[in-house]
Design a protein around this motif. Structure first.
Motif, PDB file in Angstrom:
ATOM      1  N   ASP A 205       0.839  -1.205   0.000  1.00 63.27           N
ATOM      2  CA  ASP A 205       0.000   0.000   0.000  1.00 63.27           C
ATOM      3  C   ASP A 205       0.874   1.255   0.000  1.00 63.27           C
ATOM      4  OD1 ASP A 205      -2.701  -0.678  -0.072  1.00 63.27           O
ATOM      5  OD2 ASP A 205      -3.132   0.264   1.866  1.00 63.27           O
ATOM      6  N   GLY A 206       1.877   1.242   0.862  1.00 63.73           N
ATOM      7  CA  GLY A 206       2.776   2.388   0.964  1.00 63.73           C
ATOM      8  C   GLY A 206       3.532   2.649  -0.323  1.00 63.73           C
ATOM      9  N   PHE A 207       3.986   1.587  -0.992  1.00 64.88           N
ATOM     10  CA  PHE A 207       4.694   1.773  -2.262  1.00 64.88           C
ATOM     11  C   PHE A 207       3.790   2.442  -3.291  1.00 64.88           C
ATOM     12  CE2 PHE A 207       7.361  -1.966  -0.808  1.00 64.88           C
ATOM     13  CZ  PHE A 207       8.490  -1.201  -0.571  1.00 64.88           C
ATOM     14  N   GLY A 208       2.511   2.076  -3.278  1.00 68.61           N
ATOM     15  CA  GLY A 208       1.565   2.724  -4.183  1.00 68.61           C
ATOM     16  C   GLY A 208       1.422   4.203  -3.887  1.00 68.61           C
ATOM     17  N   GLU A 209       1.315   4.555  -2.614  1.00 68.43           N
ATOM     18  CA  GLU A 209       1.198   5.972  -2.221  1.00 68.43           C
ATOM     19  C   GLU A 209       2.472   6.740  -2.556  1.00 68.43           C
ATOM     20  OE1 GLU A 209      -0.085   6.519   1.837  1.00 68.43           O
ATOM     21  OE2 GLU A 209      -1.585   4.929   1.611  1.00 68.43           O
ATOM     22  N   LEU A 210       3.617   6.128  -2.278  1.00 65.91           N
ATOM     23  CA  LEU A 210       4.894   6.777  -2.588  1.00 65.91           C
ATOM     24  C   LEU A 210       5.008   7.033  -4.082  1.00 65.91           C
ATOM     25  CD1 LEU A 210       7.707   7.817  -1.782  1.00 65.91           C
ATOM     26  CD2 LEU A 210       8.522   5.447  -1.969  1.00 65.91           C
ATOM     27  N   ALA A 211       4.646   6.065  -4.901  1.00 65.27           N
ATOM     28  CA  ALA A 211       4.723   6.226  -6.356  1.00 65.27           C
ATOM     29  C   ALA A 211       3.880   7.406  -6.818  1.00 65.27           C
ATOM     30  CB  ALA A 211       4.285   4.948  -7.061  1.00 65.27           C
ATOM     31  N   VAL A 212       2.691   7.548  -6.258  1.00 61.97           N
ATOM     32  CA  VAL A 212       1.810   8.667  -6.624  1.00 61.97           C
ATOM     33  C   VAL A 212       2.470   9.996  -6.260  1.00 61.97           C
ATOM     34  CG1 VAL A 212      -0.379   9.819  -6.069  1.00 61.97           C
ATOM     35  CG2 VAL A 212      -0.339   7.359  -6.559  1.00 61.97           C
ATOM     36  N   GLN A 213       3.027  10.089  -5.059  1.00 60.90           N
ATOM     37  CA  GLN A 213       3.660  11.348  -4.636  1.00 60.90           C
ATOM     38  C   GLN A 213       4.880  11.680  -5.480  1.00 60.90           C
ATOM     39  OE1 GLN A 213       4.305  11.648  -0.416  1.00 60.90           O
ATOM     40  NE2 GLN A 213       2.141  11.952  -0.055  1.00 60.90           N
ATOM     41  N   LEU A 214       5.688  10.664  -5.791  1.00 58.23           N
ATOM     42  CA  LEU A 214       6.874  10.908  -6.619  1.00 58.23           C
ATOM     43  C   LEU A 214       6.468  11.331  -8.028  1.00 58.23           C
ATOM     44  CD1 LEU A 214       9.210   7.946  -5.548  1.00 58.23           C
ATOM     45  CD2 LEU A 214       9.106  10.273  -4.616  1.00 58.23           C
TER      46      LEU A 214
ATOM     47  N   PRO B  20       6.563  -5.988  -6.944  1.00 64.48           N
ATOM     48  CA  PRO B  20       5.191  -5.486  -7.084  1.00 64.48           C
ATOM     49  C   PRO B  20       5.151  -4.250  -7.989  1.00 64.48           C
ATOM     50  CG  PRO B  20       5.717  -5.876  -4.771  1.00 64.48           C
ATOM     51  CD  PRO B  20       6.998  -6.011  -5.541  1.00 64.48           C
ATOM     52  N   PRO B  21       4.098  -4.121  -8.797  1.00 58.87           N
ATOM     53  CA  PRO B  21       4.015  -2.975  -9.713  1.00 58.87           C
ATOM     54  C   PRO B  21       4.061  -1.626  -8.986  1.00 58.87           C
ATOM     55  CG  PRO B  21       2.028  -4.348  -9.845  1.00 58.87           C
ATOM     56  CD  PRO B  21       2.970  -5.016  -8.921  1.00 58.87           C
ATOM     57  N   GLN B  22       3.534  -1.565  -7.761  1.00 60.02           N
ATOM     58  CA  GLN B  22       3.561  -0.305  -7.013  1.00 60.02           C
ATOM     59  C   GLN B  22       5.002   0.118  -6.719  1.00 60.02           C
ATOM     60  OE1 GLN B  22       1.902  -3.112  -6.270  1.00 60.02           O
ATOM     61  NE2 GLN B  22      -0.068  -2.699  -5.307  1.00 60.02           N
ATOM     62  N   LEU B  23       5.840  -0.832  -6.367  1.00 60.54           N
ATOM     63  CA  LEU B  23       7.247  -0.545  -6.084  1.00 60.54           C
ATOM     64  C   LEU B  23       7.961  -0.153  -7.371  1.00 60.54           C
ATOM     65  CD1 LEU B  23       9.828  -0.465  -4.413  1.00 60.54           C
ATOM     66  CD2 LEU B  23       9.848  -2.962  -4.424  1.00 60.54           C
ATOM     67  N   ARG B  24       7.700  -0.871  -8.431  1.00 55.49           N
ATOM     68  CA  ARG B  24       8.329  -0.551  -9.723  1.00 55.49           C
ATOM     69  C   ARG B  24       7.913   0.847 -10.190  1.00 55.49           C
ATOM     70  NH1 ARG B  24      12.694  -1.851 -12.952  1.00 55.49           N
ATOM     71  NH2 ARG B  24      12.415  -0.202 -14.439  1.00 55.49           N
ATOM     72  N   ALA B  25       6.661   1.220  -9.965  1.00 52.19           N
ATOM     73  CA  ALA B  25       6.180   2.543 -10.370  1.00 52.19           C
ATOM     74  C   ALA B  25       6.935   3.651  -9.645  1.00 52.19           C
ATOM     75  CB  ALA B  25       4.678   2.664 -10.116  1.00 52.19           C
ATOM     76  N   GLY B  26       7.209   3.454  -8.358  1.00 52.76           N
ATOM     77  CA  GLY B  26       7.982   4.451  -7.609  1.00 52.76           C
ATOM     78  C   GLY B  26       9.400   4.559  -8.132  1.00 52.76           C
ATOM     79  N   PHE B  27      10.017   3.418  -8.384  1.00 52.56           N
ATOM     80  CA  PHE B  27      11.381   3.416  -8.927  1.00 52.56           C
ATOM     81  C   PHE B  27      11.415   4.088 -10.292  1.00 52.56           C
ATOM     82  CE2 PHE B  27      14.752   1.307 -11.415  1.00 52.56           C
ATOM     83  CZ  PHE B  27      15.848   1.760 -10.688  1.00 52.56           C
ATOM     84  N   ASP B  28      10.406   3.835 -11.115  1.00 55.22           N
ATOM     85  CA  ASP B  28      10.365   4.443 -12.453  1.00 55.22           C
ATOM     86  C   ASP B  28      10.312   5.970 -12.399  1.00 55.22           C
ATOM     87  OD1 ASP B  28      10.558   1.993 -13.706  1.00 55.22           O
ATOM     88  OD2 ASP B  28       8.398   1.829 -14.105  1.00 55.22           O
ATOM     89  N   GLU B  29       9.777   6.521 -11.312  1.00 52.23           N
ATOM     90  CA  GLU B  29       9.761   7.984 -11.183  1.00 52.23           C
ATOM     91  C   GLU B  29      11.181   8.519 -11.005  1.00 52.23           C
ATOM     92  OE1 GLU B  29       7.271   9.751 -12.058  1.00 52.23           O
ATOM     93  OE2 GLU B  29       6.069   7.931 -12.256  1.00 52.23           O
ATOM     94  N   PHE B  30      12.021   7.778 -10.290  1.00 49.78           N
ATOM     95  CA  PHE B  30      13.427   8.177 -10.190  1.00 49.78           C
ATOM     96  C   PHE B  30      14.109   8.045 -11.546  1.00 49.78           C
ATOM     97  CE2 PHE B  30      12.829   7.377  -5.630  1.00 49.78           C
ATOM     98  CZ  PHE B  30      13.413   8.520  -5.120  1.00 49.78           C
ATOM     99  N   VAL B  31      13.864   6.956 -12.238  1.00 51.84           N
ATOM    100  CA  VAL B  31      14.453   6.747 -13.564  1.00 51.84           C
ATOM    101  C   VAL B  31      14.034   7.880 -14.494  1.00 51.84           C
ATOM    102  CG1 VAL B  31      14.521   5.222 -15.588  1.00 51.84           C
ATOM    103  CG2 VAL B  31      14.589   4.231 -13.283  1.00 51.84           C
TER     104      VAL B  31
END
Length: 194
Positions: free
Chosen positions: A68-77, A127-138
């Motif tokens: 859940d947190g990874f999903g929220e982090l990805a949205v904020q990033l 998990p896709p939520q974690l990958r989405a957050g990482f992709d924001e850094f990329v």
């Protein structure tokens, strides 16, 4: 699918999310030590067997909270990066959003990055939520930047170090902006050179 089955699945999903939310609230209020299946069952007003029908113990609950947190982090990033589309602006904005997330949600951040879980990083099962957050850094580095995923990984690692050391009081908070400026300037100049 029958209407009754749909309703049951909807109710199960709502119970599942209620348990996750209750665990987060309890952890933020009293720390992860306070999160037990007994306390959660009392808090959500379901029996422990109902809790165990959703999660096979505290580790599974922590994992669900982390996802859940990874999903929220990805949205904020993503919001930070899109609000600052130029690479020289995007990287510091995403870094600041990351540190703000870690500071504002310490128990959630702990579940995501500190507590042991079976969440796989940099793996086919990430998990896709974690990958989405990482992709924001990329996405903060131009597409033609050699090794941009590696750069993103190192920036994320450095930010995790800053967040963890700041939270524990091992580095002073009043120098956080200076640390961030140094980190961003090193990586921004690297992507300009390559």
């Amino acid at each position: 699918m029958s209407a009754v089955k749909e309703r049951r699945e909807r109710e199960r999903a709502q119970r599942h999310q209620l348990i996750i939310s209750a665990a987060r609230e309890l952890a933020e209020a009293e720390g992860w030590e306070a999160v037990t299946t007994r306390r959660l069952a009392e808090r959500v007003e379901y029996s422990q067997p109902v809790l165990y029908s959703h999660f096979n113990g505290k580790d599974a609950i922590v994992r669900a909270v982390a996802i859940d947190g990874f999903g929220e982090l990805a949205v904020q990033l993503r919001q930070a990066r899109l609000a600052n589309p130029e690479p020289r602006q995007a990287l510091p904005a995403v870094c600041r959003a990351y540190l703000a997330f870690a500071t504002e949600r310490p128990a959630l951040y702990q579940a995501m990055f500190v507590m042991p879980t079976d969440v796989k990083f940099a793996h086919a099962e990430t998990p896709p939520q974690l990958r989405a957050g990482f992709d924001e850094f990329v996405g903060c580095f131009p597409p033609d930047t050699p090794g941009r995923e590696l750069l993103a990984e190192v920036v994320w690692s450095a930010l995790h170090g800053i967040a963890t050391l700041s939270r524990s009081g091992r580095v002073p908070l009043d120098s956080q902006e200076e640390r961030l400026d140094l980190l961003v300037s090193r990586f921004a100049s690297r992507s300009d050179r390559d």
